[in-house]
Motif scaffolding. Structure first.
Motif, mmCIF file in Angstrom:
data_model
loop_
_atom_site.group_PDB
_atom_site.id
_atom_site.type_symbol
_atom_site.label_atom_id
_atom_site.label_comp_id
_atom_site.label_asym_id
_atom_site.label_seq_id
_atom_site.Cartn_x
_atom_site.Cartn_y
_atom_site.Cartn_z
ATOM 1 N N VAL A 1 26.367 38.058 -23.880
ATOM 2 C CA VAL A 1 26.845 38.840 -22.739
ATOM 3 C C VAL A 1 26.254 38.243 -21.475
ATOM 4 O O VAL A 1 25.064 37.935 -21.418
ATOM 5 N N VAL A 2 27.088 38.099 -20.452
ATOM 6 C CA VAL A 2 26.674 37.539 -19.166
ATOM 7 C C VAL A 2 26.884 38.607 -18.095
ATOM 8 O O VAL A 2 27.930 39.273 -18.073
ATOM 9 N N ILE A 3 25.905 38.771 -17.214
ATOM 10 C CA ILE A 3 26.014 39.698 -16.097
ATOM 11 C C ILE A 3 26.238 38.886 -14.829
ATOM 12 O O ILE A 3 25.471 37.987 -14.519
ATOM 13 N N GLY A 4 27.292 39.206 -14.081
ATOM 14 C CA GLY A 4 27.571 38.487 -12.843
ATOM 15 C C GLY A 4 29.052 38.462 -12.562
ATOM 16 O O GLY A 4 29.861 39.100 -13.253
ATOM 17 N N GLY A 5 29.428 37.724 -11.533
ATOM 18 C CA GLY A 5 30.833 37.659 -11.165
ATOM 19 C C GLY A 5 31.207 38.830 -10.284
ATOM 20 O O GLY A 5 31.352 39.956 -10.752
ATOM 21 N N VAL B 1 37.525 33.434 -12.698
ATOM 22 C CA VAL B 1 37.860 32.457 -11.665
ATOM 23 C C VAL B 1 37.129 32.890 -10.395
ATOM 24 O O VAL B 1 37.314 34.008 -9.921
ATOM 25 N N GLY B 2 36.294 32.037 -9.875
ATOM 26 C CA GLY B 2 35.560 32.382 -8.670
ATOM 27 C C GLY B 2 34.345 31.506 -8.504
ATOM 28 O O GLY B 2 34.133 30.550 -9.250
ATOM 29 N N ARG B 3 33.501 31.852 -7.516
ATOM 30 C CA ARG B 3 32.343 31.035 -7.208
ATOM 31 C C ARG B 3 31.044 31.818 -7.337
ATOM 32 O O ARG B 3 30.051 31.478 -6.729
ATOM 33 N N GLY B 4 31.052 32.856 -8.130
ATOM 34 C CA GLY B 4 29.844 33.638 -8.301
ATOM 35 C C GLY B 4 28.813 32.896 -9.135
ATOM 36 O O GLY B 4 29.055 31.801 -9.653
ATOM 37 N N VAL B 5 27.650 33.497 -9.248
ATOM 38 C CA VAL B 5 26.585 32.943 -10.071
ATOM 39 C C VAL B 5 26.163 33.971 -11.103
ATOM 40 O O VAL B 5 26.364 35.174 -10.935
ATOM 41 N N VAL B 6 25.584 33.495 -12.178
ATOM 42 C CA VAL B 6 25.116 34.362 -13.247
ATOM 43 C C VAL B 6 23.868 35.106 -12.775
ATOM 44 O O VAL B 6 22.914 34.489 -12.298
ATOM 45 N N THR B 7 23.894 36.414 -12.886
ATOM 46 C CA THR B 7 22.724 37.213 -12.546
ATOM 47 C C THR B 7 21.699 37.148 -13.670
ATOM 48 O O THR B 7 20.511 36.921 -13.444
ATOM 49 N N THR B 8 22.152 37.347 -14.883
ATOM 50 C CA THR B 8 21.316 37.189 -16.060
ATOM 51 C C THR B 8 22.215 37.129 -17.285
ATOM 52 O O THR B 8 23.436 37.239 -17.178
ATOM 53 N N SER B 9 21.616 36.976 -18.450
ATOM 54 C CA SER B 9 22.391 36.895 -19.682
ATOM 55 C C SER B 9 21.534 37.380 -20.838
ATOM 56 O O SER B 9 20.301 37.391 -20.752
ATOM 57 N N ALA C 1 21.246 32.290 -12.283
ATOM 58 C CA ALA C 1 21.444 31.389 -11.141
ATOM 59 C C ALA C 1 22.398 30.234 -11.438
ATOM 60 O O ALA C 1 22.682 29.426 -10.551
ATOM 61 N N MET C 2 22.916 30.158 -12.649
ATOM 62 C CA MET C 2 23.920 29.146 -12.981
ATOM 63 C C MET C 2 25.279 29.574 -12.426
ATOM 64 O O MET C 2 25.612 30.759 -12.399
ATOM 65 N N GLY C 3 26.053 28.630 -11.951
ATOM 66 C CA GLY C 3 27.410 28.943 -11.508
ATOM 67 C C GLY C 3 28.213 29.555 -12.641
ATOM 68 O O GLY C 3 28.159 29.084 -13.785
ATOM 69 N N THR C 4 28.948 30.630 -12.339
ATOM 70 C CA THR C 4 29.669 31.344 -13.399
ATOM 71 C C THR C 4 30.748 30.478 -14.026
ATOM 72 O O THR C 4 31.009 30.576 -15.230
ATOM 73 N N MET C 5 31.375 29.605 -13.252
ATOM 74 C CA MET C 5 32.401 28.733 -13.811
ATOM 75 C C MET C 5 31.789 27.743 -14.804
ATOM 76 O O MET C 5 32.369 27.471 -15.860
ATOM 77 N N LYS C 6 30.591 27.227 -14.490
ATOM 78 C CA LYS C 6 29.908 26.341 -15.427
ATOM 79 C C LYS C 6 29.531 27.107 -16.689
ATOM 80 O O LYS C 6 29.686 26.605 -17.814
ATOM 81 N N ALA C 7 29.039 28.336 -16.507
ATOM 82 C CA ALA C 7 28.687 29.169 -17.660
ATOM 83 C C ALA C 7 29.903 29.437 -18.532
ATOM 84 O O ALA C 7 29.795 29.487 -19.765
#
Length: 395
Positions: A42-46, A69-77, A89-95
């Protein structure tokens, strides 16, 4: 026993300092709400992520990482997502490329602040000497307690779980530097107790990056000197460190490698500033996206005003932060004749700051900051003279 350096443990070795760190805090709070997701990545963010929806048959529908789809970052996982390479702090698209089937949940900071308060109040009943280091971690001075360290750690962990339903990891050591390191050694839900005698076996084999205060640039410079582990740093000539890093930082590096840290647990400190900021899903232009930017600015000021009221502060200086599409950052601030706290007052001051910035580029981030903080009871009653308006209009 301590070799590579001749430094002996300081008098502070008699101290017992604990670092209590909540386990995957934001994600764990979300799993209280969606317990059926336990054990899943589970990833929190976006920022545009939709909350899960349950249909009439009781089936849950989630946003998957592959749909983002977007430019958010991962808050935590969760730890399951971290095993797939997804970290904060990883880019959500990369995640999303690393874990396309992981479930994506929106962040709920009001809930996180609520549970943060719960665990800190529970801990304070047992160990009131607390240094607050953020929403999910604290230092505690346990030196005056008569119980052994493991017993104290278990008491703290039990209190946290009873108050929140969440788990934490506790590291206990002679000082804050070592306690911070050892709280990470047995995560999640762990207890680690270290003394200076444990440095050669538990601390020195680790990477220098495990020392809080050694960032990427310093680590790169150390690597160029052939220093990659804490043991190598501890064995390195102290005078050479001063030559390469300067007197202050070089001396700190030498002391840190030998587990020396005399900093006290600071139970109270006045914040220097309080801020709110947001990164846009797409670049926005001050003219073409005027209405959207105005709404964002108003919401930021509302949240900042609520933060000030909740924490009992007023501000004499309001500032703004802009990051443009080329990642160039501009800040402006204004010192006020009278301190402010309400969203309307903050908004007026923020607009005054914006008038001093050329807004001819697209923006990707907007932030508002309150500094020069003080308590209202120290001042005369504040005038209520500011009203909401457009992005640039003060009246």
């Amino acid at each position: 026993m301590m070799q590579p350096g001749s430094d002996s443990p300081p008098a502070s070795a008699a101290r017992r300092i604990a670092h209590l760190d909540m386990d995957a805090f934001y994600a764990s709070v979300e799993l209280l709400r969606y317990p059926h997701l336990r054990g899943q990545p589970v990833v929190i963010g976006g920022r545009s992520t939709h909350a899960p929806v349950q249909d009439k048959d009781g089936n849950w529908h989630y946003t998957r990482m592959r749909d983002y789809v977007g430019r958010g970052v991962v808050t935590t996982s969760t730890y399951e997502a971290r095993a797939l390479g997804v970290f904060s702090a990883m880019g959500t698209m990369k995640a999303a490329r690393l874990a396309p089937d992981a479930i994506l949940l929106p962040a709920d900071f009001d809930a996180y602040r609520h549970y943060s308060g719960l665990f800190k109040r529970a801990v304070a009943v047992i160990a009131p000497d607390i240094e607050d280091r953020g929403i999910d971690e604290i230092y505690l001075d346990l030196s005056s307690h008569t119980e052994d360290s493991v017993t104290l750690a278990r008491m703290l962990k039990q209190a946290v779980t009873q108050a929140t339903g969440l788990t934490c990891s506790v590291g206990i050591a002679p000082n804050k530097l070592l306690a911070k390191i050892c709280s990470e050694l047995d995560k999640p839900d762990g207890i680690t107790v270290l003394t200076h005698a444990d440095l050669p076996t538990r601390i020195w084999p680790m990477s220098v990056r495990k020392i809080n205060g050694i960032g990427p640039k310093a680590a790169e410079k150390l690597a160029a000197l052939g220093i990659e582990t804490i043991a190598q740093l501890a064995a390195y000539d102290a005078q050479a460190l001063l030559q390469h890093f300067g007197r202050s930082y070089g001396d700190w590096l030498h002391r840190a490698a030998h587990g020396i840290d005399d900093r006290p647990v600071v139970t109270y400190s006045e914040p220097k500033s309080i801020s709110r900021e947001t990164t846009f899903e797409r670049d926005l232009h001050a003219r073409q996206d005027r209405a959207a930017l105005s709404d964002i600015l108003i919401r930021l000021c509302e949240r900042l005003g609520a933060d000030l009221e909740r924490k009992g502060y007023v501000s004499r200086t309001i500032g703004i932060k802009l990051r443009f599409s080329d990642f160039h950052i501009v800040t402006r601030d204004i010192s006020l004749d009278a301190p402010v706290q309400t969203p309307a007052e903050i908004l007026h001051a923020a607009r005054e700051c914006l008038k001093r910035v050329p807004l001819d580029q697209r923006m990707r981030l907007l932030g508002v900051r309150a500094s020069a903080l003080c308590h209202p009871d120290q001042l005369e009653q504040m005038p209520q003279r500011y009203v909401q308006g457009d992005l640039f209009d003060g009246e």
